[in-house]
Motif scaffolding. Sequence first.
Motif, PDB file in Angstrom:
ATOM      1  N   SER A 180    -128.080  35.682 -90.687  1.00  0.00           N
ATOM      2  CA  SER A 180    -126.897  35.000 -90.180  1.00  0.00           C
ATOM      3  C   SER A 180    -127.202  34.016 -89.050  1.00  0.00           C
ATOM      4  O   SER A 180    -126.312  33.288 -88.626  1.00  0.00           O
ATOM      5  CB  SER A 180    -125.874  36.028 -89.690  1.00  0.00           C
ATOM      6  N   ALA A 181    -128.434  33.982 -88.547  1.00  0.00           N
ATOM      7  CA  ALA A 181    -128.739  33.094 -87.429  1.00  0.00           C
ATOM      8  C   ALA A 181    -130.111  32.454 -87.607  1.00  0.00           C
ATOM      9  O   ALA A 181    -131.056  33.096 -88.072  1.00  0.00           O
ATOM     10  CB  ALA A 181    -128.698  33.876 -86.124  1.00  0.00           C
ATOM     11  N   SER A 182    -130.187  31.188 -87.222  1.00  0.00           N
ATOM     12  CA  SER A 182    -131.455  30.477 -87.219  1.00  0.00           C
ATOM     13  C   SER A 182    -131.800  30.125 -85.783  1.00  0.00           C
ATOM     14  O   SER A 182    -130.920  29.749 -85.003  1.00  0.00           O
ATOM     15  CB  SER A 182    -131.348  29.180 -88.033  1.00  0.00           C
ATOM     16  N   TYR A 183    -133.060  30.225 -85.437  1.00  0.00           N
ATOM     17  CA  TYR A 183    -133.511  29.925 -84.082  1.00  0.00           C
ATOM     18  C   TYR A 183    -134.615  28.880 -84.139  1.00  0.00           C
ATOM     19  O   TYR A 183    -135.372  28.810 -85.105  1.00  0.00           O
ATOM     20  CB  TYR A 183    -134.010  31.193 -83.388  1.00  0.00           C
TER      21      TYR A 183
ATOM     22  N   LYS B 152    -146.749  32.096 -82.965  1.00  0.00           N
ATOM     23  CA  LYS B 152    -146.994  33.541 -82.891  1.00  0.00           C
ATOM     24  C   LYS B 152    -145.793  34.332 -82.408  1.00  0.00           C
ATOM     25  O   LYS B 152    -145.914  35.514 -82.111  1.00  0.00           O
ATOM     26  CB  LYS B 152    -148.170  33.815 -81.944  1.00  0.00           C
ATOM     27  N   MET B 153    -144.613  33.671 -82.299  1.00  0.00           N
ATOM     28  CA  MET B 153    -143.452  34.386 -81.781  1.00  0.00           C
ATOM     29  C   MET B 153    -142.178  33.908 -82.457  1.00  0.00           C
ATOM     30  O   MET B 153    -142.142  32.853 -83.069  1.00  0.00           O
ATOM     31  CB  MET B 153    -143.337  34.243 -80.268  1.00  0.00           C
ATOM     32  N   THR B 154    -141.161  34.743 -82.326  1.00  0.00           N
ATOM     33  CA  THR B 154    -139.818  34.404 -82.767  1.00  0.00           C
ATOM     34  C   THR B 154    -138.843  35.069 -81.808  1.00  0.00           C
ATOM     35  O   THR B 154    -139.255  35.808 -80.904  1.00  0.00           O
ATOM     36  CB  THR B 154    -139.575  34.841 -84.227  1.00  0.00           C
ATOM     37  N   VAL B 155    -137.553  34.825 -81.991  1.00  0.00           N
ATOM     38  CA  VAL B 155    -136.532  35.408 -81.116  1.00  0.00           C
ATOM     39  C   VAL B 155    -135.373  35.929 -81.952  1.00  0.00           C
ATOM     40  O   VAL B 155    -135.208  35.557 -83.112  1.00  0.00           O
ATOM     41  CB  VAL B 155    -135.999  34.385 -80.082  1.00  0.00           C
ATOM     42  N   ARG B 156    -134.584  36.779 -81.321  1.00  0.00           N
ATOM     43  CA  ARG B 156    -133.323  37.228 -81.915  1.00  0.00           C
ATOM     44  C   ARG B 156    -132.369  37.576 -80.781  1.00  0.00           C
ATOM     45  O   ARG B 156    -132.804  37.880 -79.670  1.00  0.00           O
ATOM     46  CB  ARG B 156    -133.521  38.429 -82.834  1.00  0.00           C
ATOM     47  N   ARG B 157    -131.088  37.515 -81.058  1.00  0.00           N
ATOM     48  CA  ARG B 157    -130.077  37.919 -80.079  1.00  0.00           C
ATOM     49  C   ARG B 157    -129.821  39.404 -80.260  1.00  0.00           C
ATOM     50  O   ARG B 157    -129.738  39.889 -81.381  1.00  0.00           O
ATOM     51  CB  ARG B 157    -128.783  37.123 -80.287  1.00  0.00           C
TER      52      ARG B 157
ATOM     53  N   PHE C  33    -137.789  38.386 -77.519  1.00  0.00           N
ATOM     54  CA  PHE C  33    -138.932  37.657 -78.068  1.00  0.00           C
ATOM     55  C   PHE C  33    -139.814  38.676 -78.792  1.00  0.00           C
ATOM     56  O   PHE C  33    -140.097  39.752 -78.261  1.00  0.00           O
ATOM     57  CB  PHE C  33    -139.748  37.003 -76.951  1.00  0.00           C
ATOM     58  N   SER C  34    -140.241  38.325 -80.008  1.00  0.00           N
ATOM     59  CA  SER C  34    -141.072  39.213 -80.823  1.00  0.00           C
ATOM     60  C   SER C  34    -142.299  38.458 -81.315  1.00  0.00           C
ATOM     61  O   SER C  34    -142.254  37.238 -81.503  1.00  0.00           O
ATOM     62  CB  SER C  34    -140.299  39.712 -82.043  1.00  0.00           C
ATOM     63  N   GLU C  35    -143.364  39.204 -81.561  1.00  0.00           N
ATOM     64  CA  GLU C  35    -144.544  38.614 -82.177  1.00  0.00           C
ATOM     65  C   GLU C  35    -144.204  38.261 -83.619  1.00  0.00           C
ATOM     66  O   GLU C  35    -143.393  38.931 -84.259  1.00  0.00           O
ATOM     67  CB  GLU C  35    -145.713  39.594 -82.155  1.00  0.00           C
ATOM     68  N   ALA C  36    -144.828  37.211 -84.143  1.00  0.00           N
ATOM     69  CA  ALA C  36    -144.605  36.812 -85.530  1.00  0.00           C
ATOM     70  C   ALA C  36    -145.882  36.203 -86.079  1.00  0.00           C
ATOM     71  O   ALA C  36    -146.601  35.502 -85.384  1.00  0.00           O
ATOM     72  CB  ALA C  36    -143.454  35.819 -85.634  1.00  0.00           C
TER      73      ALA C  36
ATOM     74  N   GLY D  98    -143.490  41.153 -85.845  1.00  0.00           N
ATOM     75  CA  GLY D  98    -144.187  42.255 -85.197  1.00  0.00           C
ATOM     76  C   GLY D  98    -143.360  42.867 -84.076  1.00  0.00           C
ATOM     77  O   GLY D  98    -142.129  42.818 -84.085  1.00  0.00           O
ATOM     78  N   ARG D  99    -144.049  43.368 -83.095  1.00  0.00           N
ATOM     79  CA  ARG D  99    -143.380  44.102 -82.012  1.00  0.00           C
ATOM     80  C   ARG D  99    -142.686  43.170 -81.029  1.00  0.00           C
ATOM     81  O   ARG D  99    -143.077  42.020 -80.837  1.00  0.00           O
ATOM     82  CB  ARG D  99    -144.379  44.987 -81.289  1.00  0.00           C
TER      83      ARG D  99
END
Length: 171
Positions: free
Chosen positions: A33-36, A75-80, A92-95, A101-102
Amino acid sequence: DTTRAYSVYCRDINGDGALDVPQPVPLATQSESASYYVLQWYTYSLGGSRQLAATTYNNYSDGWYMTLPEEWSGKMTVRRADTVGGERTIVFSEADGDEIGRDFLAVCALSGDNRYERAKAGNRFILKEEDSVIYAAEILTDVTGAEIRLTEDTVRDNFDIIYSEWITGDI
């Protein structure tokens, strides 16, 4: 290159006196439902060649941005993760490609009467205060040996407030 339908205006993102042009780059998604996006800011020479000036994650709804260290690129991504009233959180998560990832960092915008207590809950540390909002962060994992390294100082040094003229382009 062209970028359309993204309301971010040019500015001197790194303080070198040259106007930088933003280009949004999508992150791996953790939600359908969300794009960052991160913004890659480029400086252009008179001849038209470009050089990367900085990469930022901009959270316009909460009024902050973070300049991302070069080693975080790709190497990272985000989510609310909003679970408590008066507390808006970006995690912030590893990607690695589409592999998530974590979680390694949470940045919160805290409002309400008990914002000072919540800013110090757990291992949180205060980044900035602006009007009735406190911005706080928490390093979520032991980053020893991890690809993405960070300290409280790194987070504080790379965090800043978005002022309204940046959003609208008004000066």
